[in-house]
Enzyme design. Structure first.
Site, PDB file in Angstrom:
ATOM      1  CG  ASP A  35      -0.469   0.170   2.507  1.00 44.97           C
ATOM      2  OD1 ASP A  35       0.720   0.530   2.632  1.00 44.97           O
ATOM      3  OD2 ASP A  35      -1.203  -0.044   3.476  1.00 44.97           O
ATOM      4  CG  ASN A  53      -6.820  11.646  -0.607  1.00 46.16           C
ATOM      5  OD1 ASN A  53      -6.692  11.990  -1.783  1.00 46.16           O
ATOM      6  ND2 ASN A  53      -7.114  10.405  -0.269  1.00 46.16           N
ATOM      7  CG  HIS A  75     -10.676  13.182  -1.696  1.00 45.75           C
ATOM      8  ND1 HIS A  75     -10.280  12.054  -1.006  1.00 45.75           N
ATOM      9  CD2 HIS A  75     -11.292  13.981  -0.797  1.00 45.75           C
ATOM     10  CE1 HIS A  75     -10.665  12.158   0.256  1.00 45.75           C
ATOM     11  NE2 HIS A  75     -11.277  13.315   0.415  1.00 45.75           N
ATOM     12  CG  ASP A  98      -9.400   9.959  -7.283  1.00 49.70           C
ATOM     13  OD1 ASP A  98      -9.309   9.187  -6.302  1.00 49.70           O
ATOM     14  OD2 ASP A  98     -10.450  10.534  -7.607  1.00 49.70           O
ATOM     15  CD  GLU A 142      -4.528   3.542   1.654  1.00 49.00           C
ATOM     16  OE1 GLU A 142      -4.165   3.748   2.825  1.00 49.00           O
ATOM     17  OE2 GLU A 142      -5.728   3.607   1.298  1.00 49.00           O
TER      18      GLU A 142
END
Length: 303
Positions: free
Chosen positions: A177, A185, A192, A196, A223
């Site tokens: 991760d 974020n 956000h 993304d 993630e």
């Protein structure tokens, strides 16, 4: 007891009645996996077919690394087989080059590589063969990153483990991760949208540059990502994990005029004799990922 999509998991076949009818009637099929632009395109295998780049082939693929008449796919009562037609760049089934002019039986969920084009094969009557490409994408592809999702990994992972056990080859699972992803974020001006961007960039980087043709790569949630490594020993899996970690750390992530430093932490689990349960391997990989996190992040733990 097996990959790339799971926040909005949908049922592919809605009723048991529909399932039994569609699976009974569904012919075998080939689905393009690479190139990415044609992913999900499906060919029904109801008769013998010639595959190649020539326009007069039954399945014509615009791939300069594919021969004009590359291979023949034969459909019979007992299943499907593939014959390489003395192609220049050979035909590969699950990473193994096949001899020319020999009919090789195809197993469900096997990968077929011709030139730079990769297909997935689904046998007659399988759930996968019964679904249209759009439904396949909706059920098994993460809409943000366009790789496999958790559902796909949970279905295909056990199949790949079974294949490794049956063929007596090594098998590992790698889970990773993104370190401090919440800060991306929370602290980036575009919040956000930046997160993304990072997820899509990492997925693209790994999908296109860092995995092999029969590795299954999926976004497992948030993630977190999972990769199955068929045929990889623990040392080889650690080498692959370190290459991913280094590549991502050195890759420039730049969004909204801001540089975003990104690292990953990973955990790897190797198949252990008698452990024929893919979910247990995932759990062990997750524990090793936790060790990497506790150890300072930006590292790979393999056991």
């Amino acid at each position: 007891m097996s990959s790339g999509f799971d926040d909005d998991e949908k049922t592919v076949i809605k009723t048991e009645t529909t399932k039994s009818i569609s699976r009974f009637d569904a012919p075998a099929s080939l689905v393009i996996w690479l190139p990415k632009a044609r992913r999900g395109e499906q060919f029904l295998l109801e008769k013998n077919l010639i595959i190649g780049r020539s326009l007069d082939c039954d399945i014509s693929i615009d791939d300069t690394s594919m021969s004009k008449r590359h291979a023949e796919l034969v459909v019979g009562a007992k299943g499907a087989s593939l014959r390489d037609m003395r192609s220049t760049n050979k035909t590969y089934i699950d990473r193994e080059a096949i001899a020319p002019d020999v009919h090789i039986p195809l197993e469900n969920n096997c990968t077929i590589k011709m030139g730079s084009t990769v297909f997935m094969f689904y046998k007659k009557g399988s759930v996968e063969a019964s679904n249209l490409p759009s439904v396949f994408k909706q059920a098994y592809i993460d809409p943000l990153t366009e790789i496999l999702n958790k559902r796909a990994m949970n279905e295909r992972g056990p199949e790949m483990l079974d294949k490794a056990v049956n063929n007596n080859v090594p098998f590992c699972v790698l889970m990773f991760d993104i370190d401090h992803f919440k800060k991306v974020n929370d602290e980036h001006p575009e919040r956000h949208f930046a997160g993304d961007y990072v997820l899509k960039e990492i997925a693209s980087l790994i999908q296109n540059n860092l995995i092999r043709v029969d590795d299954i790569f999926a976004r497992f949630g948030g993630e977190e990502f999972v990769i199955t490594l068929y045929g990889a020993t623990l040392s080889k899996a650690k080498e692959i994990g370190e290459r991913m970690r280094t590549t991502i750390k050195e890759h420039p992530f730049h969004f909204g005029g801001v540089d975003i430093p990104i690292t990953i932490s990973a955990g790897i689990a190797e198949y252990q004799a008698g452990e024929d349960d893919f979910q247990k391997m995932l759990q062990r990989a997750d524990k090793h990922l936790f060790v990497s996190k506790e150890g300072g992040r930006d590292m790979v733990t393999a056991k």
